[in-house]
Write a protein that holds these residues in place. Structure first.
Motif, PDB file in Angstrom:
ATOM      1  N   MET A   1       1.105  -1.154   0.229  1.00  0.00           N
ATOM      2  CA  MET A   1      -0.246   0.122   0.160  1.00  0.00           C
ATOM      3  C   MET A   1       0.594   1.298  -0.289  1.00  0.00           C
TER       4      MET A   1
ATOM      5  N   PHE B   1      -6.607  12.147   1.008  1.00  0.00           N
ATOM      6  CA  PHE B   1      -7.843  11.449   1.290  1.00  0.00           C
ATOM      7  C   PHE B   1      -7.043   9.717   1.133  1.00  0.00           C
TER       8      PHE B   1
ATOM      9  N   LEU C   1      -7.594   6.828   3.227  1.00  0.00           N
ATOM     10  CA  LEU C   1      -8.495   5.882   3.136  1.00  0.00           C
ATOM     11  C   LEU C   1      -7.534   4.172   3.300  1.00  0.00           C
ATOM     12  N   LEU C   2      -6.454   4.373   3.248  1.00  0.00           N
ATOM     13  CA  LEU C   2      -5.529   3.879   3.118  1.00  0.00           C
ATOM     14  C   LEU C   2      -4.614   2.666   4.374  1.00  0.00           C
TER      15      LEU C   2
ATOM     16  N   ARG D   1      -6.929   3.605   6.829  1.00  0.00           N
ATOM     17  CA  ARG D   1      -7.924   3.236   7.341  1.00  0.00           C
ATOM     18  C   ARG D   1      -8.430   1.610   6.772  1.00  0.00           C
ATOM     19  N   SER D   2      -7.965   1.276   5.003  1.00  0.00           N
ATOM     20  CA  SER D   2      -8.175  -0.063   5.691  1.00  0.00           C
ATOM     21  C   SER D   2      -6.878  -1.004   6.083  1.00  0.00           C
TER      22      SER D   2
ATOM     23  N   MET E   1      -7.858  -1.554   9.920  1.00  0.00           N
ATOM     24  CA  MET E   1      -9.081  -2.681  10.181  1.00  0.00           C
ATOM     25  C   MET E   1      -8.661  -3.946   9.096  1.00  0.00           C
ATOM     26  N   SER E   2      -7.769  -3.695   8.329  1.00  0.00           N
ATOM     27  CA  SER E   2      -7.811  -5.975   8.212  1.00  0.00           C
ATOM     28  C   SER E   2      -5.728  -6.211   8.455  1.00  0.00           C
TER      29      SER E   2
ATOM     30  N   MET F   1      -6.840  -8.696  -0.574  1.00  0.00           N
ATOM     31  CA  MET F   1      -7.939  -7.666  -0.716  1.00  0.00           C
ATOM     32  C   MET F   1      -9.154  -8.175  -1.692  1.00  0.00           C
ATOM     33  N   ARG F   2      -8.878  -9.302  -1.622  1.00  0.00           N
ATOM     34  CA  ARG F   2      -9.940  -9.791  -2.687  1.00  0.00           C
ATOM     35  C   ARG F   2     -11.331 -10.178  -1.999  1.00  0.00           C
ATOM     36  N   ARG F   3     -11.555  -9.698  -1.168  1.00  0.00           N
ATOM     37  CA  ARG F   3     -13.403  -9.528  -0.485  1.00  0.00           C
ATOM     38  C   ARG F   3     -13.807  -9.208  -1.847  1.00  0.00           C
TER      39      ARG F   3
END
Lengths: 497, 115
Positions: free
Chosen positions: B25, B90, B94-95, B97-98, B101-102, B110-112
């Motif tokens: 990321m 931004f 976002l990254l 935050r990701s 979370m993960s 990230m294949r969800r």
């Protein structure tokens, strides 16, 4: 009344600002947003009637004459697009009032929605390429926040893919703008249309055209640049995916049609044939991708891609009738696709899921909802007498006239496969028995269903109207296509020659 | 000068595409940053690099002294820089935050939302 052209930008902007000023008063924000989208709708109708009666309207911002200043132009194509966006904005706003959760509402959903509408209207009305880049960024930035708003895990993941690929597309767009400026020394689209043929550097211009094709192609989600779309559109709340599905990719299609009818027309045997090939591949991959899906909104997302193929098919044919078909198709598609997404939200409220496996038996409990699904679904597949039939008919007819048998055949077959997909949803969601252990419907949920069904019914009526009364829209698209194919009126309006 | 800048633009594009294709990321963010730099520098270069008078009218005169530089590419670049700055800020949040979370910065996991 030159200000009429500024109103489609001013109304969403002031609504957004007012919504931000009343940040802590949710009910006031709701009324303001509804009022704003209603006002935008009225303005868009007035704009279209004015352009239809008085011809292309142009206004120079700050009164700087055309190549220097920034021009706003409304020809028939852009005013039709503004009108259909306003219709969709109004319908989705009505839906949001009944559907959006209070958390998102109090964290800026309404201001963002209005900024998005401003960006969309701005991209449709600008007459300057760099200005178009700026409007793209306005709509992209608000869509970035809208797609991530709420911060659920799937949303954040979808947003990362959406943001990354759209940023790459913006950077390519900017690079294309730069190269074009280096070549021609102007960025006013009308001025470019005059100067590019005088340059004589056909191959350089064509190379630049391909940069634009890729940049707008990513935004429009054409083959093979569409992967961000089905990875992200099913993650945000339904109202957000509906407005994205209706408008955002179509802004890319609009930009493609605009630059490839006005600026990059020097080597149509190469560029437009390439677009035709891309359109056939887009139709096929989109519809085949949809066959493999088992989630309501992912199926619909893949169908957006296949429908984009139809829209640029008319551009690839590059005749008045072909472009008219494209414009008709865009209008039809925006209404129908938004409506299908809205229906998926109502189904989720009834059945508690988007997964086809977990749904069933909706027809027995909610026959009205089932009927309201069937109208846009059959229209999407191109059943007469709905709008999709006439949209497909005009494109395929023109394809056959021009002896482009392959792409016309593909368009026909893809229509059948679309029908298959829609019938799969029909069977799984509405017709088959509810699966064992499905969540029963609570009273509170049933109550709010009426608020969801009202905008859906409105759009469904519009689809039927556009099908039964197709002649009016067809006449309009024909005239819009004539303006696109013979840009002398556009040039005269902008450059005052 | 243009030749050198063209090479720099090319290197920037190559580096950014390389970084964008990595699964990390952080590299994605740096890649996006470099991509916008490359586009801005490209705009600057094709807008003609000249060593002439600044495009400012002297006191009392109505026009700048000829020959003067073209200010438009700089204005375009300035706009583009501001936009890319905001959007990158931004994207970073976002990254982050990701990542929170993960717990991973590997994009391949990230294949969800893909199936």
């Amino acid at each position: 009344m030159k200000l009429l052209l500024v109103f489609p930008l001013l109304i969403p902007l002031s609504t957004a600002i007012l919504c931000m000023l009343t940040w802590y008063n949710r009910s006031l924000q709701r009324s303001l947003a509804l009022l704003g989208s209603g006002a935008l709708l009225v303005t868009a109708i007035r704009l279209l009637t004015r352009v239809t009666v008085h011809g292309i309207q142009a206004v120079q911002m700050g009164a700087w004459p055309a190549p220097q200043g920034i021009t706003l132009v409304a020809d028939l194509f852009s005013s039709v697009m503004v009108l259909v966006s306003a219709v969709i904005g109004f319908a989705v706003m009505l839906y949001s009032l009944a559907h959006m959760d209070s958390g998102r509402e109090s964290h800026g959903y309404y201001p963002l929605f209005n900024f998005l509408m401003m960006g969309v209207c701005g991209s449709f009305m600008t007459g300057d390429l760099f200005n178009m880049y700026v409007w793209f960024e306005v709509l992209l930035t608000s869509s970035f926040v809208l797609i991530a708003l709420g911060g659920e895990r799937a949303q954040v993941e979808g947003a990362i893919k959406y943001v990354t690929l759209n940023l790459i597309s913006s950077a390519l767009f900017l690079a294309g703008v730069g190269i074009l400026y280096g070549l021609a020394g102007t960025l006013n689209m009308a001025d470019l249309a005059v100067k590019i043929p005088q340059l004589g550097k056909t191959h350089l211009v064509t190379a630049c055209a391909l940069v634009f094709l890729v940049a707008f192609g990513i935004k429009a989600a054409v083959f093979p640049l569409f992967f961000w779309l089905p990875a992200s559109y099913h993650t945000p709340p339904v109202a957000v995916s509906a407005i994205f599905a209706g408008l955002l990719t179509k802004v890319g299609v609009y930009a493609l049609i605009r630059v490839f009818t006005l600026i990059f027309v020097g080597e149509t045997s190469f560029t437009h044939s390439l677009i035709l090939v891309v359109s056939a591949l887009t139709m096929v991959t989109g519809v085949l991708g949809a066959v493999a899906q088992n989630e309501f909104r992912r199926i619909l997302s893949f169908h957006i891609i296949s429908q984009i193929g139809y829209m640029i098919m008319g551009l690839g044919l590059y005749t008045v009738a072909g472009l008219a078909g494209s414009i008709f198709y865009i209008v039809h598609h925006i209404i129908v696709k938004t409506n299908l997404f809205l229906v998926s939200g109502a189904v989720e409220r009834c059945g508690g899921s988007f997964e086809l496996k977990k749904l069933g038996g909706i027809y027995l409990k909610f026959p009205l909802l089932a009927a309201l699904f069937l109208i846009p679904a059959l229209s999407l597949a191109g059943m007469p007498p709905l709008s999709g039939f006439f949209a497909k008919l005009s494109l395929i007819q023109e394809g056959l006239v021009l002896k482009e048998y392959l792409v016309s055949g593909v368009a026909l077959v893809v229509g059948f496969l679309t029908l298959f997909s829609m019938m799969k949803i029909w069977h799984e969601v509405f017709w088959k028995d509810a699966p064992v252990g499905a969540a029963p419907l609570t009273a509170r949920r049933q109550e709010s269903l009426a608020g969801l069904l009202f905008p859906v019914a409105l759009l469904a009526l519009l689809t039927v109207y556009l099908g039964v009364g197709a002649e009016g829209l067809f006449w309009l698209s024909q005239r819009a296509a004539q303006q696109l194919m013979h840009p002398s009126e556009y040039l005269a309006a902008v450059l005052k020659r | 000068m243009e030749g050198m800048l063209a090479v720099v633009v090319g290197v920037l594009y190559a580096a950014s595409f390389y970084l964008l294709l990595r699964p990390s990321m952080v590299k994605l963010i740096i890649g996006l940053g470099l991509l916008s730099h490359a586009a801005n520098l490209l705009l600057f270069t094709v807008g003609r690099v000249t060593r002439v008078n600044p495009p400012i009218a002297p006191v009392g005169a109505l026009a700048p002294v000829e020959p003067f530089a073209n200010p438009l590419p700089q204005a375009l670049i300035l706009t583009a820089i501001v936009i890319s700055f905001g959007v990158l800020a931004f994207a970073m949040v976002l990254l982050y935050r990701s990542y929170q979370m993960s717990g991973t910065d590997n994009l391949n996991e990230m294949r969800r939302t893909d199936s």
